[in-house]
Design an enzyme around this catalytic site. Sequence first.
Site, mmCIF file in Angstrom:
data_model
loop_
_atom_site.group_PDB
_atom_site.id
_atom_site.type_symbol
_atom_site.label_atom_id
_atom_site.label_comp_id
_atom_site.label_asym_id
_atom_site.label_seq_id
_atom_site.Cartn_x
_atom_site.Cartn_y
_atom_site.Cartn_z
ATOM 1 N N ASP A 180 0.819 -1.204 0.000
ATOM 2 C CA ASP A 180 0.000 0.000 0.000
ATOM 3 C C ASP A 180 0.857 1.259 0.000
ATOM 4 O OD1 ASP A 180 -2.368 -1.440 0.089
ATOM 5 O OD2 ASP A 180 -2.479 -1.413 2.278
ATOM 6 N N ARG A 181 0.279 2.337 -0.500
ATOM 7 C CA ARG A 181 0.981 3.611 -0.564
ATOM 8 C C ARG A 181 1.478 4.048 0.816
ATOM 9 N NH1 ARG A 181 -0.322 9.111 0.125
ATOM 10 N NH2 ARG A 181 -2.480 8.639 0.700
#
Length: 393
Positions: free
Chosen positions: A189-190
């Site tokens: 995930d970012r």
Amino acid sequence: MRKRALEDHELEHDGRVAKSRNHEGAAPYDNSKVGVEDAALVTEADYIVANGLRYVVPYEFQFKVNCKERWMRKSLLDVFAWEFPHRDRSYWEEEALSGRLLVRGRPVQDPEAALISPGDYVTHLVHRHETPVQDLPIRLVREDERVVIVDKPSSLPVHPCGTFRKNSLIYLLALQHGLTGLFIVHRIDRQTSGLVIMARSARFASEFSEKIRQHEVKKLYVALAVGRFPDGETTVAVALSYDNHEKKGSCDPLNGKPAETRFIFQWYDPDRNMSLVQCLPRSGRTHQIRLHLEYLGHPLVNDPLYGDPSRRPQLMEGGQSHPVVPDHARRQGELLNCVTCPEILARADFRRDDGFMYLHALEYSGPEFSYVTQIPDWANQPKPTESKSPTPS
């Protein structure tokens, strides 16, 4: 008001960059080539660095999306008003009538009557403003003839998506290290920091991705969780579902997909009421670690989706929402009917979060390899006299 379905043009597709079905899982090798043609051309002139953040100078861009099966026989206006509700229906109508929303490269006379057909693609001509990321270096963990392994900073997406393109790992790898033409093996995930593995060939990417899918790769994360976590080991085997429209997952024992995560308690800080845990996900469902921690009643300390609202990242104010838009970029924006440029120029303050979570991909290992990166500062046990907020990596 309906929640937004997708981030700003998150359905971006151009035949060269694709997305993984599982943010933290293996990427199908035939869709994972990091082949953005202009990544090698990016320079520091494309960016403005201020207040510890890396901004992208706004630029003209063509979003292109191949039409989905669910769009068939629906009007262009209905589709875009539903899929992209960050702008209202009248905005999309104006974009179509002004010739900035094209079907098969041609203007649409009546977006209400124009029905999507098989093989259609839609192009949107825009003045692109990207979300800023933390201005942190990308550390190379390993580079050889088969793989490139990096320690990704939090706030940075792996590939172009949503409101990120030049502010993505593959662009900044080209800028900082001159690395292009790689194949993404897996994604995180970012807001998650840590290991990202990329291959130099489709063959090795395929082999490695298959090992991940067959559970032959051990994945180790560290996380800061709310409260006093149970001693020893705790295993959660609860099925998960993910709503692509709402961009949020849930524990769903009846209809979800199987998911299993093992947690190992490390230490507890009573001053801040938080525990460090090791996380070993056996499967790779979207947001799996985060959801299983929430299921246990110990969510990530600063999880913006599943955490304790009182501990979620606080939006900071003061300064500017964006460095002043350069004159040439502002002129471009006027020609493209940019709605963001006037907002930036009219505001004297800004609101943002730091785009990070206390979740870090520490190690990927198998029978013949072990890739390990550094543990972040926030994962070190504080001394008894210390009582400070953890800092992002």
